[in-house]
Design a protein around this motif. Structure first.
Motif, PDB file in Angstrom:
ATOM      1  N   ASP A  30       0.835  -1.206   0.000  1.00 51.41           N
ATOM      2  CA  ASP A  30       0.000   0.000   0.000  1.00 51.41           C
ATOM      3  C   ASP A  30       0.868   1.254   0.000  1.00 51.41           C
ATOM      4  N   ARG A  31       1.806   1.283  -0.933  1.00 48.49           N
ATOM      5  CA  ARG A  31       2.704   2.415  -1.090  1.00 48.49           C
ATOM      6  C   ARG A  31       2.628   2.940  -2.524  1.00 48.49           C
ATOM      7  N   PRO A  32       2.923   4.222  -2.734  1.00 43.42           N
ATOM      8  CA  PRO A  32       3.012   4.724  -4.104  1.00 43.42           C
ATOM      9  C   PRO A  32       4.245   4.155  -4.795  1.00 43.42           C
ATOM     10  N   LEU A  33       4.232   4.192  -6.116  1.00 46.25           N
ATOM     11  CA  LEU A  33       5.348   3.719  -6.931  1.00 46.25           C
ATOM     12  C   LEU A  33       5.997   4.913  -7.621  1.00 46.25           C
ATOM     13  N   ARG A  34       7.284   5.049  -7.439  1.00 47.73           N
ATOM     14  CA  ARG A  34       8.057   6.088  -8.125  1.00 47.73           C
ATOM     15  C   ARG A  34       8.878   5.438  -9.226  1.00 47.73           C
ATOM     16  N   VAL A  35       8.646   5.863 -10.467  1.00 56.59           N
ATOM     17  CA  VAL A  35       9.383   5.353 -11.625  1.00 56.59           C
ATOM     18  C   VAL A  35      10.433   6.396 -11.999  1.00 56.59           C
ATOM     19  N   LEU A  36      11.692   5.992 -11.986  1.00 56.58           N
ATOM     20  CA  LEU A  36      12.799   6.938 -12.145  1.00 56.58           C
ATOM     21  C   LEU A  36      13.667   6.558 -13.335  1.00 56.58           C
ATOM     22  N   HIS A  37      13.918   7.544 -14.205  1.00 57.91           N
ATOM     23  CA  HIS A  37      14.827   7.337 -15.331  1.00 57.91           C
ATOM     24  C   HIS A  37      15.901   8.409 -15.302  1.00 57.91           C
ATOM     25  N   TRP A  49      29.614   2.251 -29.893  1.00 63.00           N
ATOM     26  CA  TRP A  49      28.987   1.013 -30.357  1.00 63.00           C
ATOM     27  C   TRP A  49      27.470   1.045 -30.222  1.00 63.00           C
ATOM     28  N   ALA A  50      26.920   2.083 -29.605  1.00 64.34           N
ATOM     29  CA  ALA A  50      25.458   2.210 -29.518  1.00 64.34           C
ATOM     30  C   ALA A  50      24.948   2.764 -30.841  1.00 64.34           C
ATOM     31  N   VAL A  51      24.943   1.895 -31.856  1.00 58.52           N
ATOM     32  CA  VAL A  51      24.649   2.348 -33.212  1.00 58.52           C
ATOM     33  C   VAL A  51      23.188   2.690 -33.396  1.00 58.52           C
ATOM     34  N   GLU A  52      22.313   2.046 -32.647  1.00 57.28           N
ATOM     35  CA  GLU A  52      20.902   2.374 -32.752  1.00 57.28           C
ATOM     36  C   GLU A  52      20.574   3.490 -31.771  1.00 57.28           C
ATOM     37  N   PRO A  53      19.781   4.467 -32.184  1.00 59.68           N
ATOM     38  CA  PRO A  53      19.447   5.549 -31.259  1.00 59.68           C
ATOM     39  C   PRO A  53      18.684   5.028 -30.058  1.00 59.68           C
ATOM     40  N   LEU A  54      19.056   5.499 -28.871  1.00 51.67           N
ATOM     41  CA  LEU A  54      18.381   5.076 -27.650  1.00 51.67           C
ATOM     42  C   LEU A  54      17.034   5.772 -27.518  1.00 51.67           C
ATOM     43  N   PRO A  55      16.036   5.103 -26.966  1.00 53.75           N
ATOM     44  CA  PRO A  55      14.747   5.772 -26.755  1.00 53.75           C
ATOM     45  C   PRO A  55      14.915   6.973 -25.846  1.00 53.75           C
ATOM     46  N   SER A  56      14.120   7.989 -26.089  1.00 53.38           N
ATOM     47  CA  SER A  56      14.177   9.165 -25.229  1.00 53.38           C
ATOM     48  C   SER A  56      13.593   8.829 -23.866  1.00 53.38           C
ATOM     49  N   GLY A  57      13.952   9.665 -22.876  1.00 53.15           N
ATOM     50  CA  GLY A  57      13.423   9.444 -21.537  1.00 53.15           C
ATOM     51  C   GLY A  57      11.910   9.483 -21.519  1.00 53.15           C
ATOM     52  N   SER A  58      11.317  10.404 -22.261  1.00 52.45           N
ATOM     53  CA  SER A  58       9.855  10.515 -22.254  1.00 52.45           C
ATOM     54  C   SER A  58       9.209   9.264 -22.849  1.00 52.45           C
ATOM     55  N   ASP A  59       9.851   8.657 -23.867  1.00 53.81           N
ATOM     56  CA  ASP A  59       9.319   7.419 -24.445  1.00 53.81           C
ATOM     57  C   ASP A  59       9.338   6.288 -23.414  1.00 53.81           C
ATOM     58  N   LEU A  60      10.435   6.203 -22.658  1.00 51.62           N
ATOM     59  CA  LEU A  60      10.552   5.152 -21.654  1.00 51.62           C
ATOM     60  C   LEU A  60       9.509   5.325 -20.553  1.00 51.62           C
ATOM     61  N   ILE A  61       9.350   6.548 -20.108  1.00 53.14           N
ATOM     62  CA  ILE A  61       8.357   6.823 -19.063  1.00 53.14           C
ATOM     63  C   ILE A  61       6.962   6.506 -19.569  1.00 53.14           C
ATOM     64  N   HIS A  62       6.681   6.879 -20.817  1.00 52.53           N
ATOM     65  CA  HIS A  62       5.364   6.592 -21.410  1.00 52.53           C
ATOM     66  C   HIS A  62       5.127   5.087 -21.473  1.00 52.53           C
ATOM     67  N   GLU A  63       6.145   4.322 -21.882  1.00 55.61           N
ATOM     68  CA  GLU A  63       5.989   2.868 -21.970  1.00 55.61           C
ATOM     69  C   GLU A  63       5.758   2.264 -20.592  1.00 55.61           C
ATOM     70  N   ALA A  64       6.498   2.753 -19.605  1.00 54.48           N
ATOM     71  CA  ALA A  64       6.306   2.241 -18.240  1.00 54.48           C
ATOM     72  C   ALA A  64       4.904   2.546 -17.740  1.00 54.48           C
ATOM     73  N   VAL A  77       1.082   6.116  -9.115  1.00 54.22           N
ATOM     74  CA  VAL A  77       2.360   6.192  -9.834  1.00 54.22           C
ATOM     75  C   VAL A  77       2.819   7.634  -9.966  1.00 54.22           C
ATOM     76  N   HIS A  78       4.089   7.837  -9.678  1.00 52.66           N
ATOM     77  CA  HIS A  78       4.748   9.107  -9.971  1.00 52.66           C
ATOM     78  C   HIS A  78       5.986   8.781 -10.793  1.00 52.66           C
ATOM     79  N   ALA A  79       6.075   9.317 -12.009  1.00 55.44           N
ATOM     80  CA  ALA A  79       7.207   9.050 -12.898  1.00 55.44           C
ATOM     81  C   ALA A  79       7.985  10.337 -13.129  1.00 55.44           C
ATOM     82  N   GLU A  80       9.316  10.198 -13.159  1.00 54.00           N
ATOM     83  CA  GLU A  80      10.139  11.390 -13.362  1.00 54.00           C
ATOM     84  C   GLU A  80      11.464  11.040 -14.026  1.00 54.00           C
ATOM     85  N   GLU A  81      12.052  12.058 -14.614  1.00 55.62           N
ATOM     86  CA  GLU A  81      13.371  11.962 -15.226  1.00 55.62           C
ATOM     87  C   GLU A  81      14.331  12.875 -14.466  1.00 55.62           C
ATOM     88  N   VAL A  82      15.564  12.407 -14.314  1.00 53.50           N
ATOM     89  CA  VAL A  82      16.588  13.242 -13.688  1.00 53.50           C
ATOM     90  C   VAL A  82      17.819  13.248 -14.591  1.00 53.50           C
TER      91      VAL A  82
END
Length: 272
Positions: A30-37, A49-64, A77-82
Motif C-alpha cells: 500500500d505504497r506509491p510507486l516512483r518510476v525513475l529514469h 557502439w550504440a549504433v541504434e538511437p536510444l529511446p528518449s526518456g519521455s518514451d521510456l516513461i510513457h511505456e512504463a 504512480v509518480h514518474a520522473e526523469e533526472v
C-alpha cells in the motif's frame, strides 16, 4: 511520511520487468510507486557502439506508464526523469524510498552479462533495501518460500526483520539458511547439531514475535554463496544482509555470487 517503492528504468526489457515487479510490491505494501529514469548528462559521450538511437526518456516513461495502467491500475504512480549518472540518481533516490527495485543489468554491456555495474554499485551503496531482479526471469511455477541468509554468529538484524515481514506479506514459509565450515577432525554430525542449535537461538525471538510466519531452519556445512544459490530455486525472494561499508565500498563475495547466480529476486538489506 509515506515512502514510495522506487524502480529504475532504462531501455532494457529487464527494466520493464522490474517495473512490473515493483508495482506488485507497491500494491502489497500500500505504497506509491516512483518510476525513475536517469538521462545522460552528456549524450555526446555515449559509447560509439550504440549504433541504434536510444529511446528518449519521455518514451521510456510513457511505456512504463502504459504497462502499469494495463497491469496495475490500482497503483499510485509518480514518474520522473533526472539528469544524472544512473548510479548516483538511484543511490540518491534510495534515501527517500522504502524499497528500491532494478533489473540485474540494463541496456549496456554484452549479452552474456548477468549483473551490470549499476546494479552492483547500487546494491552496495543504497541506504534502503534494494531488490535486484535476475537477468533471466523465473518461470511461472509456484514460488514456495522466502529465503534469508543468516550468519548465526553475526546475525544481520535488519535482514531478518525484512525477511520475516516479506514472508508474512506473501503468506509463505521463511527458510533461514546458515552455512558453516566443516571441521577437519571428526565427523560433521555433532558439529551440525551445534550449528543448528546456534541458528535456532538466533531465530527464536523472531519466530516468537511473529507466530504467523512458519520458519524452516537449514544449517549446512557448505560455502554460503553456493548454498544460497542452490536455495534460490522456486523461491519468491532471497534476502541478504549488507554490513556497513568499508573503505573498499563494494559487496562481499557471498552477495556478489548470489546476485550473479540466484534464480529469484534478491534483496540486499543494509545494516545500520
Amino acid at each position: 511520511m509515506e515512502l514510495p517503492v522506487t524502480v529504475g528504468v532504462d531501455a532494457s526489457a529487464a527494466s520493464l520487468a522490474a517495473v512490473d515487479w515493483a508495482a506488485a510490491e507497491a500494491l502489497l505494501r500500500d505504497r506509491p510507486l516512483r518510476v525513475l529514469h536517469a538521462l545522460p548528462l552528456m549524450p555526446c559521450l555515449l559509447p560509439s557502439w550504440a549504433v541504434e538511437p536510444l529511446p528518449s526518456g519521455s518514451d521510456l516513461i510513457h511505456e512504463a506508464r502504459h504497462v502499469l495502467a494495463k497491469r496495475h491500475p490500482q497503483v499510485r504512480v509518480h514518474a520522473e526523469e533526472v539528469h544524472d549518472v544512473a548510479t548516483a540518481a538511484l543511490v540518491a533516490a534510495a534515501e527517500d524510498a522504502e524499497l528500491l527495485v532494478l533489473g540485474a543489468r540494463g541496456d549496456g554491456g554484452f549479452p552474456e552479462l548477468r549483473v551490470g555495474s549499476t546494479a552492483l554499485h547500487v546494491a552496495a551503496w543504497a541506504g534502503c533495501p534494494t531488490v535486484v531482479l535476475p537477468a533471466e526471469q523465473p518461470g511461472p511455477g509456484p514460488r514456495e518460500h522466502v529465503v534469508v541468509g543468516v550468519d548465526a554468529r553475526r546475525p544481520a538484524e535488519a535482514a531478518l526483520a525484512f525477511a520475516f515481514d516479506a514472508a508474512r506479506r506473501y503468506g509463505l514459509p521463511l527458510r533461514a539458511v546458515h552455512a558453516f565450515g566443516a571441521r577437519s577432525a571428526g565427523g560433521t554430525a555433532g558439529y551440525r547439531d551445534e550449528e543448528a542449535a546456534l541458528l535456532a537461538r538466533v531465530l527464536e525471538p523472531w519466530a516468537t514475535a511473529r507466530p504467523d510466519v512458519e520458519v524452516l531452519q537449514d544449517a549446512e556445512p557448505a560455502g554460503a554463496g553456493m548454498l544460497l544459490v542452490d536455495a534460490s530455486v522456486k523461491v519468491r525472494l532471497l534476502v541478504l544482509g549488507r554490513r556497513p561499508l568499508s573503505s573498499v565500498g563494494r559487496l562481499g563475495p557471498v552477495a556478489h555470487a548470489v546476485l550473479h547466480h540466484a534464480e529469484c529476486p534478491v534483496t540486499v538489506v543494509p545494516e545500520a
